[in-house]
Design an enzyme around this catalytic site. Sequence first.
Site, PDB file in Angstrom:
ATOM      1  N   SER A 112       0.870  -1.186   0.000  1.00  0.00           N
ATOM      2  CA  SER A 112       0.000   0.000   0.000  1.00  0.00           C
ATOM      3  C   SER A 112       0.902   1.231   0.000  1.00  0.00           C
ATOM      4  O   SER A 112       2.046   1.157   0.463  1.00  0.00           O
ATOM      5  CB  SER A 112      -0.858   0.015   1.271  1.00  0.00           C
ATOM      6  OG  SER A 112      -1.529   1.247   1.407  1.00  0.00           O
ATOM      7  N   TYR A 117      -1.350  -0.629  10.528  1.00  0.00           N
ATOM      8  CA  TYR A 117      -1.479  -0.946   9.098  1.00  0.00           C
ATOM      9  C   TYR A 117      -0.225  -0.503   8.340  1.00  0.00           C
ATOM     10  O   TYR A 117       0.341  -1.266   7.545  1.00  0.00           O
ATOM     11  CB  TYR A 117      -2.729  -0.256   8.551  1.00  0.00           C
ATOM     12  CG  TYR A 117      -3.053  -0.602   7.115  1.00  0.00           C
ATOM     13  CD1 TYR A 117      -3.636  -1.823   6.787  1.00  0.00           C
ATOM     14  CD2 TYR A 117      -2.789   0.294   6.077  1.00  0.00           C
ATOM     15  CE1 TYR A 117      -3.944  -2.140   5.470  1.00  0.00           C
ATOM     16  CE2 TYR A 117      -3.087  -0.016   4.761  1.00  0.00           C
ATOM     17  CZ  TYR A 117      -3.671  -1.223   4.462  1.00  0.00           C
ATOM     18  OH  TYR A 117      -3.968  -1.542   3.149  1.00  0.00           O
ATOM     19  N   LYS A 131       2.454  -2.924   6.327  1.00  0.00           N
ATOM     20  CA  LYS A 131       2.699  -2.817   4.884  1.00  0.00           C
ATOM     21  C   LYS A 131       4.160  -2.466   4.598  1.00  0.00           C
ATOM     22  O   LYS A 131       4.718  -2.884   3.581  1.00  0.00           O
ATOM     23  CB  LYS A 131       1.754  -1.794   4.259  1.00  0.00           C
ATOM     24  CG  LYS A 131       0.288  -2.228   4.292  1.00  0.00           C
ATOM     25  CD  LYS A 131       0.060  -3.526   3.520  1.00  0.00           C
ATOM     26  CE  LYS A 131      -1.410  -3.889   3.390  1.00  0.00           C
ATOM     27  NZ  LYS A 131      -1.620  -5.129   2.625  1.00  0.00           N
TER      28      LYS A 131
HETATM   29  N1  LIG Z   1      -8.793  -0.885  -0.887  1.00  0.00           N
HETATM   30  C1  LIG Z   1      -7.748  -0.070  -0.890  1.00  0.00           C
HETATM   31  O1  LIG Z   1      -7.878   1.139  -1.089  1.00  0.00           O
HETATM   32  C2  LIG Z   1      -6.359  -0.616  -0.671  1.00  0.00           C
HETATM   33  C3  LIG Z   1      -5.291   0.274  -0.795  1.00  0.00           C
HETATM   34  C4  LIG Z   1      -4.004  -0.196  -0.606  1.00  0.00           C
HETATM   35  C5  LIG Z   1      -3.791  -1.526  -0.314  1.00  0.00           C
HETATM   36  N2  LIG Z   1      -4.849  -2.374  -0.187  1.00  0.00           N
HETATM   37  C6  LIG Z   1      -4.552  -3.776   0.131  1.00  0.00           C
HETATM   38  O2  LIG Z   1      -5.087  -4.587  -0.885  1.00  0.00           O
HETATM   39  C7  LIG Z   1      -5.441  -5.860  -0.357  1.00  0.00           C
HETATM   40  C8  LIG Z   1      -6.888  -6.162  -0.724  1.00  0.00           C
HETATM   41  O3  LIG Z   1      -7.692  -5.133  -0.177  1.00  0.00           O
HETATM   42  P1  LIG Z   1      -9.236  -4.965  -0.515  1.00  0.00           P
HETATM   43  O4  LIG Z   1      -9.501  -3.520  -0.482  1.00  0.00           O
HETATM   44  O5  LIG Z   1      -9.604  -5.777  -1.686  1.00  0.00           O
HETATM   45  O6  LIG Z   1      -9.854  -5.582   0.833  1.00  0.00           O
HETATM   46  P2  LIG Z   1     -11.171  -6.436   1.111  1.00  0.00           P
HETATM   47  O7  LIG Z   1     -11.393  -6.316   2.553  1.00  0.00           O
HETATM   48  O8  LIG Z   1     -12.256  -6.069   0.190  1.00  0.00           O
HETATM   49  O9  LIG Z   1     -10.693  -7.920   0.763  1.00  0.00           O
HETATM   50  C9  LIG Z   1      -9.707  -8.554   1.526  1.00  0.00           C
HETATM   51  C10 LIG Z   1      -9.911 -10.053   1.436  1.00  0.00           C
HETATM   52  O10 LIG Z   1      -8.881 -10.677   2.226  1.00  0.00           O
HETATM   53  C11 LIG Z   1      -9.469 -11.744   2.941  1.00  0.00           C
HETATM   54  N3  LIG Z   1      -8.693 -12.062   4.139  1.00  0.00           N
HETATM   55  C12 LIG Z   1      -8.552 -11.330   5.255  1.00  0.00           C
HETATM   56  N4  LIG Z   1      -7.803 -11.987   6.157  1.00  0.00           N
HETATM   57  C13 LIG Z   1      -7.451 -13.167   5.584  1.00  0.00           C
HETATM   58  C14 LIG Z   1      -6.684 -14.280   6.007  1.00  0.00           C
HETATM   59  N5  LIG Z   1      -6.136 -14.317   7.219  1.00  0.00           N
HETATM   60  N6  LIG Z   1      -6.526 -15.328   5.167  1.00  0.00           N
HETATM   61  C15 LIG Z   1      -7.104 -15.309   3.944  1.00  0.00           C
HETATM   62  N7  LIG Z   1      -7.838 -14.286   3.476  1.00  0.00           N
HETATM   63  C16 LIG Z   1      -8.020 -13.229   4.294  1.00  0.00           C
HETATM   64  C17 LIG Z   1     -10.872 -11.238   3.292  1.00  0.00           C
HETATM   65  O11 LIG Z   1     -11.735 -12.308   3.630  1.00  0.00           O
HETATM   66  C18 LIG Z   1     -11.260 -10.507   2.025  1.00  0.00           C
HETATM   67  O12 LIG Z   1     -11.933 -11.340   1.111  1.00  0.00           O
HETATM   68  C19 LIG Z   1      -5.209  -5.771   1.152  1.00  0.00           C
HETATM   69  O13 LIG Z   1      -3.949  -6.334   1.448  1.00  0.00           O
HETATM   70  C20 LIG Z   1      -5.192  -4.273   1.402  1.00  0.00           C
HETATM   71  O14 LIG Z   1      -4.437  -3.959   2.536  1.00  0.00           O
HETATM   72  C21 LIG Z   1      -6.132  -1.959  -0.359  1.00  0.00           C
END
Ligand SMILES: NC(=O)c1ccc[n+]([C@@H]2O[C@H](COP(=O)([O-])OP(=O)(O)OC[C@H]3O[C@@H](n4cnc5c(N)ncnc54)[C@H](O)[C@@H]3O)[C@@H](O)[C@H]2O)c1
Length: 274
Positions: A156, A169, A173
Amino acid sequence: MMGLQGKVAIVTGAARGIGRAVAIRLAAEGVSVVACDLDPRAPWLKTDDFIKEPQSVMSVVDEIRSGGGNAVGIYADITVEGEVNDVITLALKEFGRVDILSNNAGVALTKLVHETTLEDWERVIRVNATGTFITCRAVARLFMDQRSGSIINTASIAGKTGTPSFGAYCASKAAVILLTNVLAKELAPFNARANCICPGMVKTDMWKKLNQEMGKYLQLKPGQTPMEKLLEATPISKPEEPEDIAGLVAFLASDDAYFITGQAINIDGGYESH
Ligand SMILES: NC(=O)c1ccc[n+]([C@@H]2O[C@H](COP(=O)([O-])OP(=O)(O)OC[C@H]3O[C@@H](n4cnc5c(N)ncnc54)[C@H](O)[C@@H]3O)[C@@H](O)[C@H]2O)c1
């Protein structure tokens, strides 16, 4: 097409959000996908305020298959070594190899450092940093033996710059970014690569939660959401879609990116640039 036809990918966090879009995109490029996520029926999820409406990873498998793609699904918690081993075993049994690991499983937490309990800290670090370590370690062994492979970890922009209320967080990251950098150096002699992607603000369930919780830490205009506030400081001032992120993952997985390793690439509309 990106030359990914016939490759095999493990995609974590594939039930929804970015992971789901990555699984669908890779399958559309001809990749056989092993999609994994938590079991939505797991009893502890019911008490987890983060996952209000758990989705099953099997729904993404159905979607890929109905579009003519190749996919299998498995419930696995990336923080449990034995469950990650089961994912690898399934990939090898179904498709015979693993070429790509796309780590998307992750959790967010919005609390100032002094409000963060040890339990909060350990949960975020455990999923985001330790879980990523467990999956990377599992495929690193395979990639070294087969002398090829590409790891793409979803870090991130929060792993590069601190934001108030994001202590655990951001730290988790940052750990992912440096772990990936080390892996890149360890894997390069074996012709395998490791990179991070660093998204900005992507329209997923994670941001729904942040929009609810972050407001008290930002000086918002009346009616403004936290995401709208942060987008004011973003040159391309609109939220990203999960599909926008999936394109970068597909590129980094492909042989066209053979000279790119050890990087943490922002995909954030220019929110942060160096
Ligand atoms: N959404 C954003 O703006 C954003 C920005 C930067 C980084 N990210 C990163 O991108 C990745 C995906 O984010 P997202 O927004 O799609 O989130 P989301 O919450 O929509 O999806 C995350 C998924 O990870 C799964 N998960 C959580 N813990 C788990 C575990 N222990 N084992 C297996 N699966 C697990 C959840 O069940 C969920 O389906 C994350 O690592 C997040 O930190 C997201």
